[in-house]
Design an enzyme around this catalytic site. Structure first.
Site, short mmCIF file in Angstrom:
data_model
loop_
_atom_site.label_atom_id
_atom_site.label_comp_id
_atom_site.label_asym_id
_atom_site.label_seq_id
_atom_site.Cartn_x
_atom_site.Cartn_y
_atom_site.Cartn_z
N SER A 1 0.85 -1.18 0.00
CA SER A 1 0.00 0.00 0.00
C SER A 1 0.89 1.23 0.00
O SER A 1 2.09 1.16 0.26
CB SER A 1 -0.91 -0.02 1.24
OG SER A 1 -1.77 1.10 1.27
N CYS A 2 0.30 2.40 -0.30
CA CYS A 2 1.07 3.65 -0.31
C CYS A 2 0.09 4.81 -0.25
O CYS A 2 -0.93 4.72 0.43
CB CYS A 2 1.98 3.73 -1.53
SG CYS A 2 1.11 3.72 -3.11
#
Length: 284
Positions: free
Chosen positions: A240-241
């Site tokens: 994720s980011c």
């Protein structure tokens, strides 16, 4: 080039630049708040000879309120085909050398069933440093028929992450900076809360890049980095980011280690909305 390594070297590309089976793709990406020029303007000014431009913001679900979400398979097929890419092509993707864009495009091709895809290690920065040729001439690819086959195993959505927060069946590794992960720095996407997905781990995407060379770190170094973040490479992983771009860097690094991962497409641009799920802040 090794068969299993998702990266290719600048030397390899120089030797294969004229190969008709190889399609070179510039997938550079710039955050909206970054000063001009835009990625497309930089591409127009100079690109690797024959490279076509893969616009992360346009080859996307433009009906979504979230930035550059995955398109439907039929749209991806049209867009890839219009760039002169066929299912039989070996696609080599690069960006400016900051790993902003190329890993996202690499992941997208994988999601739609195209496994013959590589990322140029060090990108345009290393290519130029070694005296690699560039051009500004417009590239007019001959369109090809392209078939996209969606692989849902490589994608996670909001409900998947909600359920995982309860079950903990998959490790979530956040590629954002330590400050954003801990909630001490504001989010670049307007209207998002600060913090992280509860229970997630943190490997800033910049940690997996050697700042001296711009290349991805060695396999041994990558194992050490993920181990230091308490990631178990034998268990399922979701990256994720901020908006699904730099999460691709971690997925690319994991692929170098032979680890298949999924990517949370909405990432913090979705989870961090004011009405989104609970967030955690501070040091874990």
């Amino acid at each position: 080039m090794t068969t299993n390594d998702p990266l290719v070297s600048t030397q390899w590309l120089r030797e294969h630049l004229g190969d008709p089976a190889v399609r070179v793709v510039d997938a550079a990406y710039r955050m909206p708040a970054m000063r001009p020029p835009t990625a497309s303007e930089e591409y127009a000014a100079r690109h690797i000879p024959g490279a076509v431009f893969f616009d992360v913001d346009q080859i996307a679900d433009r009906s979504s309120p979230l930035p550059h979400m995955l398109p439907q398979a039929d749209q991806f097929a049209r867009d890839a085909g219009s760039l002169g890419i066929g299912n039989d092509n070996l696609v080599v993707i690069y960006d400016r050398g900051d790993y902003m864009g190329a890993p996202r495009a690499w992941w997208m091709f994988g999601v739609f069933g195209h496994d013959r895809v590589k990322v140029l290690d060090g990108g345009l920065k290393k290519w130029l440093a070694e005296g690699g040729a560039v051009e500004s001439a417009a590239v007019a690819p001959v369109p090809k028929a392209y078939q996209a086959r969606f692989d849902g195993h490589r994608v996670r959505g909001l409900e998947d992450l909600r359920k995982n927060s309860e079950s903990g069946s998959e490790q979530v590794i956040d590629a954002r900076s330590r400050e954003r992960y801990e909630g001490t720095a504001p989010e670049p996407w307007p209207g998002r809360r600060s913090g992280r997905i509860p229970g997630s781990l943190n490997v800033p995407f910049t940690d997996v890049i050697d700042p001296a060379t711009g290349e991805m770190r060695s396999a041994n170094e990558l194992r050490t980095i993920f181990s230091a973040a308490h990631a178990d490479l034998a268990r399922p992983i979701v990256t994720s980011c901020g908006s699904g771009v730099t999460a691709g860097v971690l997925s690319l690094a994991l692929a170098r280690l032979g680890v298949d991962s999924a990517l949370y497409d909405g990432s913090w641009a979705e989870w961090g909305l004011p009405d989104g799920p609970p967030v955690a802040t501070g040091k874990p």
